[in-house]
Scaffold this active site. Structure first.
Site, mmCIF file in Angstrom:
data_model
loop_
_atom_site.group_PDB
_atom_site.id
_atom_site.type_symbol
_atom_site.label_atom_id
_atom_site.label_comp_id
_atom_site.label_asym_id
_atom_site.label_seq_id
_atom_site.Cartn_x
_atom_site.Cartn_y
_atom_site.Cartn_z
ATOM 1 N N HIS A 113 0.845 -1.200 0.000
ATOM 2 C CA HIS A 113 0.000 0.000 0.000
ATOM 3 C C HIS A 113 0.878 1.247 0.000
ATOM 4 O O HIS A 113 1.788 1.354 0.820
ATOM 5 C CB HIS A 113 -0.855 0.064 1.269
ATOM 6 C CG HIS A 113 -1.938 -0.947 1.350
ATOM 7 N ND1 HIS A 113 -1.708 -2.298 1.475
ATOM 8 C CD2 HIS A 113 -3.280 -0.795 1.342
ATOM 9 C CE1 HIS A 113 -2.873 -2.926 1.540
ATOM 10 N NE2 HIS A 113 -3.842 -2.038 1.459
ATOM 11 N N GLU A 161 13.499 21.531 0.997
ATOM 12 C CA GLU A 161 13.763 20.353 0.167
ATOM 13 C C GLU A 161 15.241 19.992 0.105
ATOM 14 O O GLU A 161 15.600 18.884 -0.282
ATOM 15 C CB GLU A 161 13.207 20.570 -1.255
ATOM 16 C CG GLU A 161 11.679 20.657 -1.260
ATOM 17 C CD GLU A 161 11.086 20.814 -2.643
ATOM 18 O OE1 GLU A 161 11.852 21.034 -3.612
ATOM 19 O OE2 GLU A 161 9.850 20.726 -2.754
HETATM 20 MN MN MN Z 1 2.820 -1.451 3.573
HETATM 21 MN MN MN Z 2 9.465 20.811 -4.959
#
Ligand code: MN
Ligand code: MN
Length: 174
Positions: free
Chosen positions: A19, A168
């Site tokens: 998932h 970032e």
């Molecule tokens: Mn998972």
């Molecule tokens: Mn970005």
């Protein structure tokens, strides 16, 4: 016409149906929970990754959310010309990643993100031979810039570009 993945593509191939948004993150309604089981929310994921540091990270993120924070989480894979394929052609990510922005209060959004906002980037190898099930997820932290370079995507793109360039470039160390 985009081909659809099926359960048969995953059967007996040695990868978990991983998932990207975990079922345990969508428990408010039955419908929301069921939606996490669509194959469009899955990647073939190595068991040592999915059941090890990846699951530990997901648990820790839920713990952070329970303290009253709002978490914005992007999950996915990185791919290359040499990526494995399973079944009828479902591509196995070389690595799985998460980009997590930790907002101070529930309901906050991109405009609340500042250069002080905690942002966690994580990239984990997606082959059992390259990752231990007992590895510590913290050791896989990277900058969001590194994930952007690996995927070609621009994450947190609704955040002011000047703020993005700061948050970032940082590797989380909390
Ligand atoms: Mn998972
Ligand atoms: Mn970005």
């Amino acid at each position: 016409n985009i081909p659809q993945a099926s359960l048969a593509d995953y059967s007996g191939r040695g990868y978990d149906r991983g998932h990207m948004c975990p079922s345990a993150d969508r428990t408010l309604t039955v419908t929301a929970n069921q939606q996490t089981f669509y194959l469009t929310n899955m990647n073939p994921q190595a068991a040592n990754n999915n059941q090890g540091p990846w699951a530990d990270l997901e648990n820790d993120l839920r713990t952070i959310a329970r303290t009253g924070k709002e978490l914005f989480i992007i999950s996915g894979g990185t791919f290359s010309a040499s990526s494995n394929k399973i079944g009828s052609g479902v591509v196995v990510p070389d690595q799985t990643f998460k980009v997590i922005a930790v907002l101070d209060a529930v309901g906050q959004g991109p405009s609340a993100v500042t250069t002080n906002t905690r942002v966690i980037g994580v990239m984990m190898p997606n082959e059992n031979s390259q990752i231990s099930i007992s590895a510590d997820w913290h050791t896989f932290r990277v900058s969001v810039d590194a994930i952007e370079a690996a995927t070609g995507d621009d994450f947190l793109s609704d955040v002011d570009p000047a703020v993005q360039s700061v948050i970032e470039a940082r590797v989380d160390n909390q």
